[in-house]
Motif scaffolding. Structure first.
Motif, PDB file in Angstrom:
ATOM      1  N   ARG A 201       0.834  -1.200   0.000  1.00  0.00           N
ATOM      2  CA  ARG A 201       0.000   0.000   0.000  1.00  0.00           C
ATOM      3  C   ARG A 201       0.877   1.263   0.000  1.00  0.00           C
ATOM      4  NH1 ARG A 201      -3.174  -0.285   4.997  1.00  0.00           N
ATOM      5  NH2 ARG A 201      -4.331  -1.927   3.914  1.00  0.00           N
ATOM      6  N   ASN A 202       0.490   2.227  -0.812  1.00  0.00           N
ATOM      7  CA  ASN A 202       1.077   3.579  -0.848  1.00  0.00           C
ATOM      8  C   ASN A 202       2.423   3.665  -1.575  1.00  0.00           C
ATOM      9  OD1 ASN A 202      -1.097   4.601   0.687  1.00  0.00           O
ATOM     10  ND2 ASN A 202      -0.045   4.110   2.605  1.00  0.00           N
ATOM     11  N   TRP A 203       2.922   2.573  -2.151  1.00  0.00           N
ATOM     12  CA  TRP A 203       4.192   2.692  -2.865  1.00  0.00           C
ATOM     13  C   TRP A 203       3.966   3.328  -4.228  1.00  0.00           C
ATOM     14  CZ3 TRP A 203       6.769  -0.084  -7.085  1.00  0.00           C
ATOM     15  CH2 TRP A 203       8.114   0.304  -7.224  1.00  0.00           C
ATOM     16  N   ARG A 204       4.894   4.189  -4.636  1.00  0.00           N
ATOM     17  CA  ARG A 204       4.882   4.809  -5.957  1.00  0.00           C
ATOM     18  C   ARG A 204       6.144   4.412  -6.708  1.00  0.00           C
ATOM     19  NH1 ARG A 204       0.591   5.018  -4.391  1.00  0.00           N
ATOM     20  NH2 ARG A 204      -0.819   6.786  -4.075  1.00  0.00           N
ATOM     21  N   ARG A 205       6.026   4.242  -8.000  1.00  0.00           N
ATOM     22  CA  ARG A 205       7.130   3.699  -8.800  1.00  0.00           C
ATOM     23  C   ARG A 205       8.400   4.527  -8.713  1.00  0.00           C
ATOM     24  NH1 ARG A 205       4.913  -0.366 -11.411  1.00  0.00           N
ATOM     25  NH2 ARG A 205       6.993  -1.015 -12.066  1.00  0.00           N
ATOM     26  N   ALA A 206       8.254   5.826  -8.532  1.00  0.00           N
ATOM     27  CA  ALA A 206       9.423   6.699  -8.513  1.00  0.00           C
ATOM     28  C   ALA A 206      10.198   6.602  -7.206  1.00  0.00           C
ATOM     29  CB  ALA A 206       8.994   8.148  -8.751  1.00  0.00           C
ATOM     30  N   GLU A 207       9.665   5.909  -6.212  1.00  0.00           N
ATOM     31  CA  GLU A 207      10.301   5.857  -4.900  1.00  0.00           C
ATOM     32  C   GLU A 207      11.364   4.777  -4.817  1.00  0.00           C
ATOM     33  OE1 GLU A 207       6.686   7.403  -1.989  1.00  0.00           O
ATOM     34  OE2 GLU A 207       7.019   5.254  -2.241  1.00  0.00           O
ATOM     35  N   TYR A 208      12.522   5.175  -4.299  1.00  0.00           N
ATOM     36  CA  TYR A 208      13.538   4.213  -3.908  1.00  0.00           C
ATOM     37  C   TYR A 208      13.250   3.773  -2.473  1.00  0.00           C
ATOM     38  CZ  TYR A 208      16.370   5.144  -8.059  1.00  0.00           C
ATOM     39  OH  TYR A 208      16.823   5.236  -9.357  1.00  0.00           O
ATOM     40  N   PHE A 209      13.940   2.724  -2.038  1.00  0.00           N
ATOM     41  CA  PHE A 209      13.588   2.119  -0.759  1.00  0.00           C
ATOM     42  C   PHE A 209      13.704   3.095   0.404  1.00  0.00           C
ATOM     43  CE2 PHE A 209      13.701  -0.677   2.884  1.00  0.00           C
ATOM     44  CZ  PHE A 209      12.807  -1.682   2.544  1.00  0.00           C
ATOM     45  N   ASP A 210      14.696   3.976   0.371  1.00  0.00           N
ATOM     46  CA  ASP A 210      14.869   4.894   1.499  1.00  0.00           C
ATOM     47  C   ASP A 210      13.827   6.007   1.525  1.00  0.00           C
ATOM     48  OD1 ASP A 210      15.848   6.233  -0.704  1.00  0.00           O
ATOM     49  OD2 ASP A 210      17.867   6.525   0.092  1.00  0.00           O
ATOM     50  N   GLN A 211      12.900   5.992   0.569  1.00  0.00           N
ATOM     51  CA  GLN A 211      11.782   6.935   0.579  1.00  0.00           C
ATOM     52  C   GLN A 211      10.489   6.283   1.044  1.00  0.00           C
ATOM     53  OE1 GLN A 211      12.650   7.789  -3.688  1.00  0.00           O
ATOM     54  NE2 GLN A 211      12.478   9.938  -3.105  1.00  0.00           N
ATOM     55  N   THR A 212      10.537   5.000   1.374  1.00  0.00           N
ATOM     56  CA  THR A 212       9.317   4.272   1.732  1.00  0.00           C
ATOM     57  C   THR A 212       8.989   4.321   3.212  1.00  0.00           C
ATOM     58  OG1 THR A 212      10.459   2.157   2.127  1.00  0.00           O
ATOM     59  CG2 THR A 212       9.752   2.630  -0.145  1.00  0.00           C
ATOM     60  N   GLY A 213       9.965   4.623   4.060  1.00  0.00           N
ATOM     61  CA  GLY A 213       9.757   4.556   5.498  1.00  0.00           C
ATOM     62  C   GLY A 213       9.884   3.158   6.060  1.00  0.00           C
ATOM     63  N   LEU A 214      10.172   2.177   5.207  1.00  0.00           N
ATOM     64  CA  LEU A 214      10.322   0.797   5.658  1.00  0.00           C
ATOM     65  C   LEU A 214      11.742   0.543   6.149  1.00  0.00           C
ATOM     66  CD1 LEU A 214       8.423  -1.073   2.778  1.00  0.00           C
ATOM     67  CD2 LEU A 214       7.578  -0.581   5.087  1.00  0.00           C
ATOM     68  N   PRO A 215      11.898  -0.352   7.109  1.00  0.00           N
ATOM     69  CA  PRO A 215      13.256  -0.691   7.550  1.00  0.00           C
ATOM     70  C   PRO A 215      13.949  -1.575   6.522  1.00  0.00           C
ATOM     71  CG  PRO A 215      11.645  -2.069   8.688  1.00  0.00           C
ATOM     72  CD  PRO A 215      10.864  -1.083   7.866  1.00  0.00           C
ATOM     73  N   TRP A 216      15.238  -1.304   6.297  1.00  0.00           N
ATOM     74  CA  TRP A 216      16.018  -2.132   5.377  1.00  0.00           C
ATOM     75  C   TRP A 216      16.549  -3.353   6.116  1.00  0.00           C
ATOM     76  CZ3 TRP A 216      17.172  -2.422   0.253  1.00  0.00           C
ATOM     77  CH2 TRP A 216      18.236  -3.233  -0.122  1.00  0.00           C
ATOM     78  N   VAL A 217      16.205  -4.523   5.636  1.00  0.00           N
ATOM     79  CA  VAL A 217      16.789  -5.777   6.117  1.00  0.00           C
ATOM     80  C   VAL A 217      17.477  -6.404   4.914  1.00  0.00           C
ATOM     81  CG1 VAL A 217      16.355  -8.060   7.078  1.00  0.00           C
ATOM     82  CG2 VAL A 217      15.018  -6.096   7.873  1.00  0.00           C
ATOM     83  N   LEU A 218      18.763  -6.713   5.051  1.00  0.00           N
ATOM     84  CA  LEU A 218      19.495  -7.204   3.890  1.00  0.00           C
ATOM     85  C   LEU A 218      18.778  -8.398   3.263  1.00  0.00           C
ATOM     86  CD1 LEU A 218      22.788  -8.893   5.231  1.00  0.00           C
ATOM     87  CD2 LEU A 218      20.843  -8.347   6.665  1.00  0.00           C
ATOM     88  N   PRO A 219      18.455  -8.313   1.968  1.00  0.00           N
ATOM     89  CA  PRO A 219      17.735  -9.393   1.300  1.00  0.00           C
ATOM     90  C   PRO A 219      18.608 -10.611   1.013  1.00  0.00           C
ATOM     91  CG  PRO A 219      18.207  -7.637  -0.237  1.00  0.00           C
ATOM     92  CD  PRO A 219      18.635  -7.145   1.103  1.00  0.00           C
ATOM     93  N   SER A 220      19.928 -10.410   1.056  1.00  0.00           N
ATOM     94  CA  SER A 220      20.882 -11.510   0.940  1.00  0.00           C
ATOM     95  C   SER A 220      22.173 -11.049   1.612  1.00  0.00           C
ATOM     96  CB  SER A 220      21.114 -11.893  -0.530  1.00  0.00           C
ATOM     97  OG  SER A 220      21.530 -10.783  -1.298  1.00  0.00           O
ATOM     98  N   PRO A 221      23.039 -11.979   2.000  1.00  0.00           N
ATOM     99  CA  PRO A 221      24.198 -11.615   2.827  1.00  0.00           C
ATOM    100  C   PRO A 221      25.118 -10.568   2.221  1.00  0.00           C
ATOM    101  CG  PRO A 221      23.863 -13.983   2.880  1.00  0.00           C
ATOM    102  CD  PRO A 221      22.930 -13.447   1.842  1.00  0.00           C
ATOM    103  N   ASN A 222      25.195 -10.509   0.888  1.00  0.00           N
ATOM    104  CA  ASN A 222      26.118  -9.573   0.264  1.00  0.00           C
ATOM    105  C   ASN A 222      25.444  -8.333  -0.315  1.00  0.00           C
ATOM    106  OD1 ASN A 222      28.994 -10.657   0.410  1.00  0.00           O
ATOM    107  ND2 ASN A 222      27.810 -12.468  -0.167  1.00  0.00           N
ATOM    108  N   LEU A 223      24.219  -8.074   0.143  1.00  0.00           N
ATOM    109  CA  LEU A 223      23.563  -6.797  -0.148  1.00  0.00           C
ATOM    110  C   LEU A 223      23.131  -6.163   1.177  1.00  0.00           C
ATOM    111  CD1 LEU A 223      21.439  -7.337  -3.401  1.00  0.00           C
ATOM    112  CD2 LEU A 223      23.542  -6.014  -3.110  1.00  0.00           C
ATOM    113  N   PRO A 224      24.101  -5.780   1.997  1.00  0.00           N
ATOM    114  CA  PRO A 224      23.750  -5.243   3.310  1.00  0.00           C
ATOM    115  C   PRO A 224      23.201  -3.828   3.272  1.00  0.00           C
ATOM    116  CG  PRO A 224      26.123  -5.135   2.989  1.00  0.00           C
ATOM    117  CD  PRO A 224      25.560  -5.880   1.807  1.00  0.00           C
ATOM    118  N   THR A 225      23.339  -3.131   2.135  1.00  0.00           N
ATOM    119  CA  THR A 225      22.919  -1.737   2.060  1.00  0.00           C
ATOM    120  C   THR A 225      22.135  -1.471   0.779  1.00  0.00           C
ATOM    121  OG1 THR A 225      24.896  -0.995   0.861  1.00  0.00           O
ATOM    122  CG2 THR A 225      25.030  -1.042   3.280  1.00  0.00           C
ATOM    123  N   LEU A 226      21.332  -0.411   0.823  1.00  0.00           N
ATOM    124  CA  LEU A 226      20.642   0.027  -0.387  1.00  0.00           C
ATOM    125  C   LEU A 226      21.650   0.475  -1.436  1.00  0.00           C
ATOM    126  CD1 LEU A 226      18.146   0.802  -2.043  1.00  0.00           C
ATOM    127  CD2 LEU A 226      18.094   2.982  -0.790  1.00  0.00           C
TER     128      LEU A 226
END
Length: 391
Positions: A201-226
């Motif tokens: 809900r509320n996501w817009r295509r132009a938004e990158y992850f750090d604009q969503t307000g969601l917490p970043w959890v690494l999706p795999s061990p070697n992608l620890p950051t956006l």
């Protein structure tokens, strides 16, 4: 701007009728969390008591502990939920039919990174194919594309080069969320899956992850950051070479190099073809594991300065072209095996077209390659509009 709510929470707020009173399965990983960082498996088990029967995991495992490619995750029993966990990465890439037939609905909650070679899309495609045969519904609890949903880049994978890092024709940076990608595969490949997507809900295509307000959890061990995810659609190509892609450092994919590189020479060559939106900062590092472990590597860290101008796939192809030309006796293409492929070159699987490697070997300018694939990319853009859930 309203905070983005992941599909997981939308689903749990009011589970649809098709999810009530039936046995459920869940494909998830450590990044499958709500806004309070609570894991999806626990939340589904609590919200729909007694219905969750089995868990499935993608590459890197249910616990996210497996670092490298082609490192299989074992099946095991979750000690808290007392549920079996079946790995879909390793000797087995498909869910066991007898297990799949024990559920009515398979929920999928995975944080993808908007890149064709990221294997969660291939796992999902195989799950959908198996579910269609078993008569099982698949429901995607969708999440934002962390690198935005507007920009697309790269050549379209040729069917001859299909593999686990690209099962079907798609550009490297495709702009889809995982839910949209599932719809695209289901329709274009005629998978026949009974598929539902619960949108974020509320996501817009132009938004990158750090604009969503969601917490970043690494999706795999070697992608620890956006920041790593931003460069990944290009830097992942280094897996097909003898260059370190930064595994064994704290900034994988952002850092890259090798003992034989001379960053100052590379920068000189880049003056006439400087990739846009990124600064290449000279850097040295010593990987603790993986390629060149324990050796001093010279190279760069990629610092993205303009996300809208930056072209990750183009940037890495330019770098590979320059390095291939400057170091013909030291640079090499990695040999198989790679992602359960034992004959074809990894770089050809990654690019989705052996002609890309051949062009780099022949010294063809990367801008000409980019211009050549634009018509097919524009065709994909037109076709993809029908599968876009978000605006």
């Amino acid at each position: 701007m309203a905070q983005v709510v992941p599909g997981l929470e939308v689903f749990l707020e009011d589970p649809p009728a098709w999810a009530r009173g039936v046995p459920l399965g869940l494909l998830c990983h450590p990044a499958s969390v709500d806004r309070k960082l609570r894991p999806a498996a626990k939340l589904v088990a609590e919200r729909l008591p007694g219905q969750l029967q089995v868990l499935f995991s993608p590459q890197h495992g249910f616990l996210g502990e497996k670092q490298d490619n082609m490192v299989a995750s074992p099946d095991f029993a979750d000690p808290r939920l007392k549920l079996p966990v079946f790995s879909l990465y390793g000797p087995r890439l498909d869910p066991p039919m007898e297990v799949l037939q024990g559920v009515r609905v398979l929920l999928v909650d995975l944080q993808d990174v908007g890149t064709r070679v990221y294997t969660y899309g291939a796992t999902l495609a195989r799950v959908m194919t198996a579910a269609a045969r078993a008569g099982v519904k698949v429901a995607i609890l969708d999440r934002p594309n962390p690198i935005g949903g507007l920009q697309v880049e790269g050549n379209i994978l040729k069917p001859h080069w299909a593999s686990f890092v690209g099962p079907y024709p798609l550009p490297m940076r495709h702009g889809f969320t995982l839910g949209e990608l599932a719809c695209y595969y289901n329709a274009t490949q005629k998978l026949g899956c009974d598929l539902t997507v619960i949108p974020a809900r509320n996501w817009r295509r132009a938004e990158y992850f750090d604009q969503t307000g969601l917490p970043w959890v690494l999706p795999s061990p070697n992608l620890p950051t956006l920041e790593g995810a931003l460069v990944y659609p290009g830097q992942v190509l280094l897996e097909g070479t003898n260059l370190s892609e930064g595994r064994g450092t704290t900034r994988p994919f952002e850092l890259f190099g090798a003992p034989f590189l001379e960053p100052w020479r590379i920068l000189q060559e880049l003056r006439s073809i400087s990739p846009p939106g990124v600064i290449l900062r000279e850097a040295a590092f010593e990987p603790t594991f993986h390629k060149w472990a324990g050796e001093l590597c010279w190279g760069f860290q990629l610092h993205v300065t303009d996300r809208w101008a930056f072209k990750p796939y183009y940037t890495t192809l330019v770098l590979l072209s320059v390095i291939r030309r400057l170091y013909p006796d030291q640079f090499s293409w990695r040999q198989p095996p790679y992602e359960f492929e034992y004959e074809r070159l990894p770089i050809d699987l990654l690019t989705g077209d052996g002609a890309i490697r051949e062009a780099i070997d022949a010294g063809h300018p990367i801008p000409e390659l980019e211009a050549a694939w634009q018509p097919e990319l524009e065709g994909f853009l037109r076709e993809s509009q029908a599968f876009r859930i978000y605006h």
